[in-house]
Scaffold this motif. Structure first.
Motif, PDB file in Angstrom:
ATOM      1  N   THR A 382       0.848  -1.190   0.000  1.00 45.32           N
ATOM      2  CA  THR A 382       0.000   0.000   0.000  1.00 45.32           C
ATOM      3  C   THR A 382       0.887   1.245   0.000  1.00 45.32           C
ATOM      4  O   THR A 382       2.109   1.164   0.110  1.00 45.32           O
ATOM      5  CB  THR A 382      -0.920   0.052   1.226  1.00 45.32           C
ATOM      6  OG1 THR A 382      -0.134   0.323   2.397  1.00 45.32           O
ATOM      7  CG2 THR A 382      -1.676  -1.260   1.406  1.00 45.32           C
ATOM      8  N   TYR A 383       0.234   2.390  -0.048  1.00 42.65           N
ATOM      9  CA  TYR A 383       0.967   3.650  -0.043  1.00 42.65           C
ATOM     10  C   TYR A 383       1.624   3.942   1.301  1.00 42.65           C
ATOM     11  O   TYR A 383       2.473   4.839   1.387  1.00 42.65           O
ATOM     12  CB  TYR A 383       0.048   4.798  -0.463  1.00 42.65           C
ATOM     13  CG  TYR A 383       0.219   5.148  -1.921  1.00 42.65           C
ATOM     14  CD1 TYR A 383       0.510   6.435  -2.324  1.00 42.65           C
ATOM     15  CD2 TYR A 383       0.120   4.155  -2.902  1.00 42.65           C
ATOM     16  CE1 TYR A 383       0.682   6.746  -3.662  1.00 42.65           C
ATOM     17  CE2 TYR A 383       0.293   4.455  -4.223  1.00 42.65           C
ATOM     18  CZ  TYR A 383       0.580   5.757  -4.611  1.00 42.65           C
ATOM     19  OH  TYR A 383       0.767   6.059  -5.935  1.00 42.65           O
ATOM     20  N   PHE A 384       1.290   3.196   2.342  1.00 43.90           N
ATOM     21  CA  PHE A 384       2.018   3.343   3.603  1.00 43.90           C
ATOM     22  C   PHE A 384       3.489   2.981   3.395  1.00 43.90           C
ATOM     23  O   PHE A 384       4.388   3.655   3.895  1.00 43.90           O
ATOM     24  CB  PHE A 384       1.399   2.446   4.681  1.00 43.90           C
ATOM     25  CG  PHE A 384       1.910   2.718   6.065  1.00 43.90           C
ATOM     26  CD1 PHE A 384       1.205   3.542   6.932  1.00 43.90           C
ATOM     27  CD2 PHE A 384       3.106   2.166   6.522  1.00 43.90           C
ATOM     28  CE1 PHE A 384       1.673   3.811   8.211  1.00 43.90           C
ATOM     29  CE2 PHE A 384       3.584   2.424   7.791  1.00 43.90           C
ATOM     30  CZ  PHE A 384       2.871   3.248   8.643  1.00 43.90           C
ATOM     31  N   VAL A 385       3.739   1.939   2.629  1.00 42.92           N
ATOM     32  CA  VAL A 385       5.112   1.521   2.343  1.00 42.92           C
ATOM     33  C   VAL A 385       5.796   2.551   1.446  1.00 42.92           C
ATOM     34  O   VAL A 385       6.975   2.869   1.624  1.00 42.92           O
ATOM     35  CB  VAL A 385       5.129   0.128   1.690  1.00 42.92           C
ATOM     36  CG1 VAL A 385       6.554  -0.297   1.362  1.00 42.92           C
ATOM     37  CG2 VAL A 385       4.459  -0.896   2.593  1.00 42.92           C
ATOM     38  N   VAL A 386       5.066   3.094   0.464  1.00 45.94           N
ATOM     39  CA  VAL A 386       5.623   4.147  -0.395  1.00 45.94           C
ATOM     40  C   VAL A 386       6.047   5.345   0.444  1.00 45.94           C
ATOM     41  O   VAL A 386       7.126   5.930   0.254  1.00 45.94           O
ATOM     42  CB  VAL A 386       4.601   4.573  -1.462  1.00 45.94           C
ATOM     43  CG1 VAL A 386       5.144   5.723  -2.309  1.00 45.94           C
ATOM     44  CG2 VAL A 386       4.231   3.393  -2.354  1.00 45.94           C
ATOM     45  N   SER A 387       5.197   5.717   1.420  1.00 50.36           N
ATOM     46  CA  SER A 387       5.511   6.847   2.294  1.00 50.36           C
ATOM     47  C   SER A 387       6.767   6.567   3.112  1.00 50.36           C
ATOM     48  O   SER A 387       7.689   7.389   3.174  1.00 50.36           O
ATOM     49  CB  SER A 387       4.333   7.125   3.215  1.00 50.36           C
ATOM     50  OG  SER A 387       4.632   8.171   4.105  1.00 50.36           O
ATOM     51  N   HIS A 388       6.821   5.391   3.745  1.00 52.22           N
ATOM     52  CA  HIS A 388       8.009   5.035   4.540  1.00 52.22           C
ATOM     53  C   HIS A 388       9.269   5.089   3.684  1.00 52.22           C
ATOM     54  O   HIS A 388      10.285   5.667   4.085  1.00 52.22           O
ATOM     55  CB  HIS A 388       7.832   3.633   5.117  1.00 52.22           C
ATOM     56  CG  HIS A 388       9.123   2.992   5.517  1.00 52.22           C
ATOM     57  ND1 HIS A 388       9.849   3.391   6.626  1.00 52.22           N
ATOM     58  CD2 HIS A 388       9.849   1.988   4.946  1.00 52.22           C
ATOM     59  CE1 HIS A 388      10.949   2.666   6.719  1.00 52.22           C
ATOM     60  NE2 HIS A 388      10.976   1.817   5.712  1.00 52.22           N
ATOM     61  N   PHE A 389       9.196   4.508   2.510  1.00 49.31           N
ATOM     62  CA  PHE A 389      10.357   4.427   1.631  1.00 49.31           C
ATOM     63  C   PHE A 389      10.866   5.818   1.267  1.00 49.31           C
ATOM     64  O   PHE A 389      12.073   6.084   1.280  1.00 49.31           O
ATOM     65  CB  PHE A 389       9.959   3.647   0.375  1.00 49.31           C
ATOM     66  CG  PHE A 389      11.092   3.346  -0.559  1.00 49.31           C
ATOM     67  CD1 PHE A 389      12.031   2.383  -0.244  1.00 49.31           C
ATOM     68  CD2 PHE A 389      11.207   4.005  -1.769  1.00 49.31           C
ATOM     69  CE1 PHE A 389      13.084   2.102  -1.110  1.00 49.31           C
ATOM     70  CE2 PHE A 389      12.241   3.730  -2.639  1.00 49.31           C
ATOM     71  CZ  PHE A 389      13.182   2.778  -2.309  1.00 49.31           C
ATOM     72  N   HIS A 390       9.953   6.739   0.969  1.00 51.19           N
ATOM     73  CA  HIS A 390      10.376   8.076   0.575  1.00 51.19           C
ATOM     74  C   HIS A 390      10.815   8.920   1.768  1.00 51.19           C
ATOM     75  O   HIS A 390      11.689   9.786   1.621  1.00 51.19           O
ATOM     76  CB  HIS A 390       9.263   8.772  -0.205  1.00 51.19           C
ATOM     77  CG  HIS A 390       9.123   8.290  -1.612  1.00 51.19           C
ATOM     78  ND1 HIS A 390       8.403   7.166  -1.954  1.00 51.19           N
ATOM     79  CD2 HIS A 390       9.629   8.761  -2.787  1.00 51.19           C
ATOM     80  CE1 HIS A 390       8.468   6.970  -3.258  1.00 51.19           C
ATOM     81  NE2 HIS A 390       9.205   7.924  -3.787  1.00 51.19           N
ATOM     82  N   PHE A 391      10.239   8.698   2.943  1.00 49.02           N
ATOM     83  CA  PHE A 391      10.724   9.424   4.113  1.00 49.02           C
ATOM     84  C   PHE A 391      12.162   9.024   4.435  1.00 49.02           C
ATOM     85  O   PHE A 391      12.951   9.841   4.932  1.00 49.02           O
ATOM     86  CB  PHE A 391       9.816   9.172   5.324  1.00 49.02           C
ATOM     87  CG  PHE A 391       8.783  10.242   5.516  1.00 49.02           C
ATOM     88  CD1 PHE A 391       9.087  11.421   6.176  1.00 49.02           C
ATOM     89  CD2 PHE A 391       7.508  10.077   5.021  1.00 49.02           C
ATOM     90  CE1 PHE A 391       8.144  12.417   6.340  1.00 49.02           C
ATOM     91  CE2 PHE A 391       6.547  11.067   5.172  1.00 49.02           C
ATOM     92  CZ  PHE A 391       6.865  12.242   5.833  1.00 49.02           C
ATOM     93  N   VAL A 392      12.521   7.792   4.143  1.00 48.06           N
ATOM     94  CA  VAL A 392      13.895   7.350   4.386  1.00 48.06           C
ATOM     95  C   VAL A 392      14.825   7.849   3.292  1.00 48.06           C
ATOM     96  O   VAL A 392      15.895   8.407   3.573  1.00 48.06           O
ATOM     97  CB  VAL A 392      13.946   5.811   4.492  1.00 48.06           C
ATOM     98  CG1 VAL A 392      15.397   5.327   4.502  1.00 48.06           C
ATOM     99  CG2 VAL A 392      13.233   5.339   5.751  1.00 48.06           C
ATOM    100  N   LEU A 393      14.414   7.681   2.022  1.00 40.69           N
ATOM    101  CA  LEU A 393      15.342   7.964   0.931  1.00 40.69           C
ATOM    102  C   LEU A 393      15.292   9.405   0.436  1.00 40.69           C
ATOM    103  O   LEU A 393      16.325   9.963   0.096  1.00 40.69           O
ATOM    104  CB  LEU A 393      15.090   7.004  -0.235  1.00 40.69           C
ATOM    105  CG  LEU A 393      15.548   5.572   0.016  1.00 40.69           C
ATOM    106  CD1 LEU A 393      15.406   4.738  -1.239  1.00 40.69           C
ATOM    107  CD2 LEU A 393      16.985   5.526   0.496  1.00 40.69           C
TER     108      LEU A 393
END
Length: 571
Positions: A382-393
């Motif tokens: 889901t977009y929760f994972v997209v959000s996590h990924f972009h907050f890190v990278l």
């Protein structure tokens, strides 16, 4: 008081090499560093443009911009590939190539020819990846899971794999060079425990690259053989196993997250200490935590596979995923301790480093949430994972890249970036990024799936907000690009040490001469020892040798004015 020895330059300033030098083969680590950086920025603009198209398409729940879902798959596949493999990783190659020899007081990298060869693998790799648009672009995502990448993608997927292969070779060769340079070319007086923390971060990153990238090379070789050689490594109907790709790919790709993050952490250690005029808090713990991340990072790869992993293996990988948050937490609290009570100068470099801190903490918290298996099941894909990924990278890597560029641009070019434009750039980036990716947490919890162009209509309001702020984030990039060109032409001259920093790259002219130092430099006893009489004497010696472009900032209150930064006035 420590003995002060600063290289005495015959010339107060140096000029940049002729622009044609940057389009030729060169073994000068500084030219190679700029080549890496400009190439990475070019691909950043390309990848960012693709991101704008993604958000344009997602303004409505139906297909509008794209002709088909297949075209959308191609779009986000190349966006992810470019941002990871052609922007972030090469950009840290730019910083490392330019800074590591200077911070060590060396004349060049250990293997100059290999250094140039590693860079010149990148442009053809990028061309191969993008050329897929002419023969049927890759559409299996940047993770390239079979059977999507073996049975359902066009010939562009083969070009994608070949390009990724070249980028992996480049990464390995560059990492070997960094390891040898850092371990063998430190000057007399610089023990490993007096080495700048950026070099520590680069060393940890290079160890990961040397150990992990061959696994990606192996996986890509099997993928290419399945596509063009008639093999069936990933074809379950022929005795293969699609999960083999997932295991080998993530055994590289999760450590690769730290390839993209660790140099940014090194940037923060340099910027936060320098721009708050405080000694680094917990030097050894920050250095050792980088090595701990490099080691533990190899034991967490399967948390990307919780939904396909054997039940008995899920708990161990959940535990290791939580454990890796510990060395990261050590860094976070050490950086907070560094700026606590300091004379903070809110330069553009400092603002982006503080932005990194706030955004990366959010990404770390959501990462710990995703480590919990029951929660992971609910938000997987889901977009929760997209959000996590972009907050890190993005919140991590890209904010750190910006911070480093504002901090070291004067050393590379001899001119200061405009601080007013820098602050505008920061505000637009911070607000654009936060309100693009933070709402994705909620959209993901409500069921917004990633990697799709058609979604449920009740999720449209979230996507409209996300897209509007994504466009603001895109606009912020143009402010930065304009700042670069404006400052190259009209920026205030920087002098050798505009930030009055103690690491060795500031103990030579800006930009440095081809040979870096006129005499072998003797490093200061503590690269972060701000506020001492010895540090003030060392900085004054650099000023006497090379000159200082501006008087100390009279607006700084508290402490010795000799410990203040030069005024950013003149923008």
């Amino acid at each position: 008081m420590a003995t002060i020895s600063v290289p005495i330059g015959e010339r107060q300033t140096q000029s940049l090499p002729h622009w044609t030098e940057y389009f030729r083969w060169s073994v000068d680590h500084k030219i190679i560093g700029v080549q890496y950086g400009v190439t990475a920025l070019f691909f950043f603009i390309v990848g960012g443009a693709l991101a704008m198209l993604i958000r344009w398409e997602l303004l409505t729940p139906a297909l509008d911009l794209m002709a088909s879902g297949q075209a959308y798959n191609q779009l986000f596949t190349i966006h992810g590939t470019i941002m990871i493999f052609l922007f972030v990783i090469p950009m840290w190659g730019a910083f490392g190539n330019y800074l590591v020899p200077l911070q060590l007081g060396a004349g060049d990298m250990a293997f100059p020819w290999l250094n140039a060869f590693a860079f010149w693998l990148i442009p053809p790799a990028g061309i191969l990846v993008i050329m897929g648009y002419f023969v049927g672009q890759a559409e299996a995502g940047w993770t390239a899971y079979p059977p999507l990448s073996t049975l359902f993608s066009g010939d562009g997927q083969t070009l994608w794999a070949m390009g990724a292969h070249l980028l992996g070779i480049s990464s390995i060769l560059g990492a070997i060079n960094f390891i040898v340079t850092i371990l063998n070319m430190r000057p007399e007086g610089m023990s490993i425990w007096k080495m700048p923390l950026y070099c520590w971060a680069q060393l940890a990153m290079s160890i990961i690259a040397v150990m992990a990238t061959p696994f990606l090379a192996g996986a890509l070789t099997l993928l290419l053989l399945d596509r063009v050689g008639g093999t069936s490594f990933f074809d379950a109907t022929q005795g293969g196993d699609v999960l083999l790709w997932q295991n080998v790919f993530w055994f590289y790709s999760h450590p690769a997250v730290y390839i993209m993050i660790l140099p940014g952490m090194g940037v923060l250690s340099e910027v936060l200490s320098t721009h708050s005029r405080k000694p680094i808090f917990g030097y050894r713990m920050i250095a050792l935590s980088s090595m701990a991340i490099a080691i533990v990072g190899f034991f967490v790869w399967a948390h990307h596979m919780f939904t396909s992993l054997q039940p008995e293996l899920r708990i161990p990988f959940m535990i290791t995923t939580v454990i890796i948050a510990v060395p990261t937490g050590i860094k976070i609290f050490s950086w907070i301790g560094t700026v606590w009570g300091g004379k903070i100068h809110f330069t553009s470099a400092m603002l982006f480093s503080l932005g990194f801190l706030s955004m990366f903490v959010i990404g770390g918290i959501s990462g710990v949430m995703l480590a919990a298996i029951p929660f992971n099941y609910q938000v997987h894909d889901t977009y929760f994972v997209v959000s996590h990924f972009h907050f890190v990278l993005f919140g991590g890597s890209v904010f750190a890249v910006y911070s480093g560029l504002y901090h070291w641009f004067p050393k590379v070019t001899g001119r200061m970036l405009n601080e007013t434009m820098g602050r505008v750039h920061f505000v637009l980036t911070y607000l654009g990024f936060f309100f693009t990716f933070f709402p994705m947490h909620m959209a993901g919890m409500l069921g917004m799936p990633r990697r799709v162009a058609v979604y449920s209509p009740e999720l449209q309001p979230w996507n409209v907000v996300i897209s509007i702020f994504a466009f603001i984030l895109g606009i912020s990039t143009f402010v930065f690009i304009f700042n670069i060109f404006w400052s190259l032409a009209r920026g205030r001259r920087a002098g050798a040490n505009p930030w009055r920093a103690l690491t060795l790259e500031w103990a030579t002219t800006s930009p440095p001469p081809p040979w870096n130092f006129d005499e072998p430099p003797i490093p200061f006893e503590d690269p972060y020892g701000y506020g001492t009489e010895a540090a003030t004497a060392y900085l004054d010696a650099i000023d006497r040798t090379f000159g200082i472009p501006e008087p100390p900032n009279p607006s700084v209150s508290g402490g010795d004015q000799a410990d203040a930064l030069p005024s950013p006035a003149g923008d």
